[in-house]
Write a protein that holds these residues in place. Structure first.
Motif, PDB file in Angstrom:
ATOM      1  N   LEU A 179      51.161-125.887 -26.545  1.00 31.75           N
ATOM      2  CA  LEU A 179      51.205-125.851 -28.007  1.00 31.75           C
ATOM      3  C   LEU A 179      49.779-125.765 -28.507  1.00 31.75           C
ATOM      4  CD1 LEU A 179      53.815-128.693 -28.568  1.00 31.75           C
ATOM      5  CD2 LEU A 179      54.173-126.261 -28.973  1.00 31.75           C
ATOM      6  N   ARG A 180      49.487-124.816 -29.368  1.00 35.00           N
ATOM      7  CA  ARG A 180      48.124-124.592 -29.824  1.00 35.00           C
ATOM      8  C   ARG A 180      47.795-125.269 -31.154  1.00 35.00           C
ATOM      9  NH1 ARG A 180      50.313-121.797 -26.486  1.00 35.00           N
ATOM     10  NH2 ARG A 180      49.300-120.566 -24.900  1.00 35.00           N
ATOM     11  N   SER A 181      48.798-125.634 -31.898  1.00 35.11           N
ATOM     12  CA  SER A 181      48.579-126.259 -33.203  1.00 35.11           C
ATOM     13  C   SER A 181      48.123-127.705 -33.035  1.00 35.11           C
ATOM     14  CB  SER A 181      49.869-126.213 -34.021  1.00 35.11           C
ATOM     15  OG  SER A 181      50.271-124.872 -34.204  1.00 35.11           O
ATOM     16  N   HIS A 182      47.436-128.216 -34.079  1.00 35.27           N
ATOM     17  CA  HIS A 182      46.828-129.535 -33.989  1.00 35.27           C
ATOM     18  C   HIS A 182      47.562-130.621 -34.761  1.00 35.27           C
ATOM     19  CE1 HIS A 182      43.358-128.069 -31.793  1.00 35.27           C
ATOM     20  NE2 HIS A 182      43.400-127.021 -32.587  1.00 35.27           N
ATOM     21  N   THR A 183      48.510-130.263 -35.617  1.00 38.64           N
ATOM     22  CA  THR A 183      49.269-131.281 -36.340  1.00 38.64           C
ATOM     23  C   THR A 183      50.738-131.174 -35.942  1.00 38.64           C
ATOM     24  OG1 THR A 183      49.748-129.857 -38.244  1.00 38.64           O
ATOM     25  CG2 THR A 183      47.697-131.140 -38.321  1.00 38.64           C
ATOM     26  N   GLU A 184      51.461-132.278 -36.101  1.00 36.42           N
ATOM     27  CA  GLU A 184      52.868-132.310 -35.707  1.00 36.42           C
ATOM     28  C   GLU A 184      53.703-131.311 -36.513  1.00 36.42           C
ATOM     29  OE1 GLU A 184      54.054-133.826 -33.052  1.00 36.42           O
ATOM     30  OE2 GLU A 184      52.051-134.596 -32.681  1.00 36.42           O
ATOM     31  N   GLU A 185      53.414-131.194 -37.795  1.00 40.00           N
ATOM     32  CA  GLU A 185      54.157-130.264 -38.651  1.00 40.00           C
ATOM     33  C   GLU A 185      53.948-128.826 -38.187  1.00 40.00           C
ATOM     34  OE1 GLU A 185      54.116-128.876 -43.304  1.00 40.00           O
ATOM     35  OE2 GLU A 185      53.580-130.951 -42.824  1.00 40.00           O
ATOM     36  N   ARG A 186      52.723-128.476 -37.866  1.00 39.14           N
ATOM     37  CA  ARG A 186      52.428-127.115 -37.400  1.00 39.14           C
ATOM     38  C   ARG A 186      52.997-126.863 -36.009  1.00 39.14           C
ATOM     39  NH1 ARG A 186      46.255-126.616 -39.612  1.00 39.14           N
ATOM     40  NH2 ARG A 186      46.814-126.353 -41.794  1.00 39.14           N
TER      41      ARG A 186
END
Length: 192
Positions: free
Chosen positions: A158-165
């Motif tokens: 997973l490349r996103s840094h926030t849980e929502e993203r």
């Protein structure tokens, strides 16, 4: 229903690869539900790495529209809460989950056996392999195939840094996989 782990990839990944430093990896658990007939992923959730598989049945079922004929999962789903959650939302659905090797029938098994009681009884009478064949449990391999397809096409990170993203990243990936499956399936007409 199945689950798998996805690594969290950060901006320093290439440094680790280049310089070979070891760091403790962080990861999330992806839970999916798929339609056994079409292979389409119909629901997905993302939890912490220590998220309980059985606890995710409710959130997965909340995403499913329409009725269910059955819910198949591995031994991690052999929990009272799973049977209750499925029974509340889809009372007509059969639950195909292998009971633990140490499972015993409930006290009410003689008068009003539950689905789990019937599974335990069938395994005791005919063995686990016969139960797998008779119950249709072997169809669960399709969910494992969907997980494999996810990791091969999308990747295991997973490349996103926030849980929502991250949740959005997974939703987009699931949509892409479903669309690829739809486009790759041939349409045919029987000529007589």
């Amino acid at each position: 229903v199945d689950s798998t782990g996805l690594k969290l990839c950060g901006p320093g990944e290439w440094l680790i690869e280049k310089h070979g430093t070891k760091t403790r990896r962080s990861w999330r658990k992806l839970h999916i539900a798929m339609d056994a007939n079409t292979g389409q992923i119909v629901a997905s959730t993302l939890t912490d790495h220590d998220g309980d598989d059985g606890a995710q049945i409710g959130p997965l079922l909340n995403q499913v529209t329409g009725s269910l004929a059955s819910v198949t999962g591995d031994g991690a789903y052999d929990q009272d809460g799973v049977y209750t959650s499925i029974g509340e939302r889809h009372p007509e659905a059969s639950v195909i989950v292998p009971p633990r090797a140490t499972a015993v029938p409930s006290r009410a098994a003689g008068s009003a056996p539950t689905q789990r009681d019937r599974h335990v009884q069938l395994i005791a009478e005919r063995g686990r392999r016969a139960w797998q064949k008779l119950s249709g449990y072997n169809g669960r391999a399709r969910a494992e195939t969907a997980i494999s397809r996810y990791k091969r096409v999308i990747g295991d990170g997973l490349r996103s840094h926030t849980e929502e993203r991250r949740a959005t990243e997974v939703a987009v990936a699931v949509h892409v996989l479903n669309r690829m499956l739809e486009l790759g399936r041939p349409n045919y007409v029987r000529i007589t």
